[in-house]
Design an enzyme around this catalytic site. Structure first.
Site, PDB file in Angstrom:
ATOM      1  N   SER A  55       0.799  -1.143   0.227  1.00 17.74           N
ATOM      2  CA  SER A  55       0.030  -0.057   0.021  1.00 17.74           C
ATOM      3  C   SER A  55       0.855   1.237   0.108  1.00 17.74           C
ATOM      4  CB  SER A  55      -0.875  -0.016   1.314  1.00 17.74           C
ATOM      5  OG  SER A  55      -0.109   0.448   2.507  1.00 17.74           O
ATOM      6  N   LYS A  56       0.452   2.532  -0.208  1.00 17.63           N
ATOM      7  CA  LYS A  56       1.019   3.649  -0.091  1.00 17.63           C
ATOM      8  C   LYS A  56       1.550   3.814   1.176  1.00 17.63           C
ATOM      9  CE  LYS A  56      -0.828   7.675   0.641  1.00 17.63           C
ATOM     10  NZ  LYS A  56       0.125   8.627   1.266  1.00 17.63           N
ATOM     11  N   ARG A  57       1.043   3.476   2.163  1.00 18.83           N
ATOM     12  CA  ARG A  57       1.455   3.785   3.709  1.00 18.83           C
ATOM     13  C   ARG A  57       2.639   2.785   3.754  1.00 18.83           C
ATOM     14  NH1 ARG A  57      -2.897   1.861   6.631  1.00 18.83           N
ATOM     15  NH2 ARG A  57      -4.055   2.550   5.023  1.00 18.83           N
TER      16      ARG A  57
ATOM     17  N   ASP B   2       5.366   4.979   2.418  1.00 21.69           N
ATOM     18  CA  ASP B   2       5.856   6.151   3.241  1.00 21.69           C
ATOM     19  C   ASP B   2       6.627   5.283   4.624  1.00 21.69           C
ATOM     20  OD1 ASP B   2       4.198   7.580   1.485  1.00 21.69           O
ATOM     21  OD2 ASP B   2       2.314   7.619   3.014  1.00 21.69           O
TER      22      ASP B   2
END
Ligand code: GLU
Length: 509
Positions: A266-268, A271
């Site tokens: 996921s994008k998370r 990050d």
């Protein structure tokens, strides 16, 4: 296979940044179209107005264009099957939804959100924690299957909000023939009566995707594995609308997994672990928050495409470097794996390094120039072109060119003086001070001459060249990196060479 009318589509919803899994879906569709002389269609699935994000469509197009996989048809490249935005096709869906009601494959449902909540409460049990609207529960709800015809007409005439739901049959096997997974059998009891038409008159994704794939004569529908649970609804719709013989061939691509293999990337995760997940930088129009993309992180589009292709596919050999034309030639859906593909950022950087090595200095020039300019280094094209070959084997990301080239233009901001100190002594200081005097008189400032002069001076002092060459490099570039040290000295010139050595000697005192 006879290459007749191959039409594939990439059908993103414009809801934000484009995840690398989305780009891979687009890429596999594109490769399949190219291989079979077909058409690659872009369809913007924007029926969910609540999730629509300003600027996302433009951004998707820019990403595809950066990757070199621009659509043959789409909102910005009209073909004969447009419009290519679902919001502009709105009027078409209603008649199909009504047709399904007439055929008793769908029904009107008038339940309010509160009534739906009550139903979920009532049917909730340990074995069924979130009850669905289905063959069992619908018998107790407010819909055209339980109300009289009069009541239904009255409700509609009085403007009572309604949705249209598909009537999923009880206890049936629904069979999907997937080009990657083979036969997948779904039990209809596990599928709920999905909403097809919403109260605002917009279709849901389920109805729109089937109607559009039919009307756009899509021959193969390829999408991510996350859509597999929706397949039975879509298959029934193809059948109920009387289009079964036109149904596209399906394939569901494996998920791209987190580096540890535990769940979808996921994008998370990006990050958290410090790598990009989106193709290009994405700025959230509401919060202004910027999410980093592969492009801005310093990836070449050729490398990005190459690494994506290998996430879940290979050509059966151990070859890893492919350019897009070769991918299109060798690509086959059958060689896509069923299992998820782990994303490995170190491997992704390796691909990029390989593509940097393969690119010519002229190809790299505008990109490297931009990296340098961003870091306030302005130089002539000639100088940059002459420096690129010296360092490109050491760069994995375009931004590495800054680290690798900055010291050719300016004295290093930081010197790893501790690395020199560890084995430093006065004899070495004396040697360098004397060598500087010699350098001042050196007329032919060439790598060969400098190396000769250095080695002669060393021999006369009974020191070892190896012990001084690394410190000299650190003095000139700041750390343990860069091309051969006398090449560097020759390129930065006499004044800079002497100034940098003297500066380090003062730090060592
Ligand atoms: N609109 C869906 C998405 O956002 C498309 C799924 C499909 O290709 O059927 O991914």
């Amino acid at each position: 296979m006879a290459d007749k009318q191959i039409r594939v589509r990439f059908a993103p919803s414009p809801t934000g940044g484009l995840h690398l899994g989305g780009v891979r879906t687009a890429l596999f569709n594109y490769l399949f179209a190219r291989k079979h002389g077909g058409k690659f269609v872009l369809r913007i699935e924007d029926t969910d107005q609540g999730r629509y994000v300003q600027g996302a469509e433009e951004y998707i197009l820019n990403c595809l264009s950066w990757c070199g996989i621009s659509p043959d048809e789409g909102p910005h490249k009209q073909g004969e099957f447009g419009p290519y935005r679902q919001s502009e096709r709105k009027t078409r869906y209603l008649s199909y939804a009504k047709k399904l009601v007439q055929l008793d494959y769908a029904y009107y449902a008038f339940d309010t959100p509160e009534e739906l909540d009550l139903m979920r409460e009532k049917f909730k049990s340990l074995t069924n924690p979130s009850p669905q609207y289905n063959a069992i529960t619908r018998t107790q709800m407010k819909n055209s299957l339980t109300l009289t015809e009069d009541e239904v007409t009255k409700n509609i005439d009085n403007g009572v909000p309604f949705v249209i739901r598909i009537k999923i049959p009880a206890a049936q096997n629904i069979v999907l023939n997937d080009m990657i997974r083979g036969e997948v059998i779904f039990n209809s009891d596990e599928v709920d009566d999905k909403v097809l038409l919403k109260a605002d008159g917009m279709p849901t994704y389920h109805l729109a995707v089937v109607v559009d794939d039919y009307e756009m004569e899509i021959s193969h529908a390829f999408r991510g594995e996350e859509w597999l649970p929706s397949a039975p609804v879509h298959i029934l719709l193809w059948e109920y609308l009387g289009w079964k013989t036109h149904m596209p061939q399906w394939a569901h691509f494996p998920l791209i997994l987190k580096p540890d293999g535990k769940g979808k990337l996921s994008k998370r995760d990006g990050d958290r672990l410090g790598f990009p997940v989106y193709a290009m930088d994405w700025t959230d129009p509401k919060s202004g928050e910027i999410t980093k993309g592969f492009k801005e992180m310093g990836f070449l589009p050729e490398a990005f495409i190459n690494l994506l292709a290998l996430l879940g596919w290979n050509d059966g050999s151990s070859q890893e470097i492919f350019e897009i034309a070769e991918l299109a030639e060798k690509f086959s859906i059958e060689r896509i794996h069923k299992g998820g593909a782990k994303f490995d950022f170190e491997k992704a950087k390796w691909f990029n390094g390989e593509w940097i090595k393969r690119s010519s200095s002229i190809e790299l020039l505008p990109l490297v120039k931009k990296v340098l300019e961003t870091n306030e280094i302005n130089s002539s094209d000639e100088k940059i072109v002459s420096l690129i070959p010296l360092v490109k084997d050491r760069c994995q990301l375009l931004n590495d060119f800054y680290t690798q080239l900055a010291y050719f233009f300016q004295d290093p901001h930081e010197i790893d003086i501790n690395a020199i100190k560890a084995k430093w002594d006065d004899a070495k200081t004396t040697f360098l001070r004397e060598w500087i005097e010699e350098l001042k008189n050196t007329l032919k400032w060439t790598p060969l001459n400098l190396e000769d002069s250095f080695k002669h001076a060393i021999a006369s002092k009974q020191l070892k060249a190896g012990e001084l060459q690394l410190p000299l490099r650190i003095m000139l570039v700041g750390g343990k990196f860069g091309p051969p040290v006398f090449d560097i000295a020759s390129l930065i010139g006499k004044d800079s060479t002497i100034r940098r050595i003297e500066h380090s000697l003062t730090l060592l005192n």
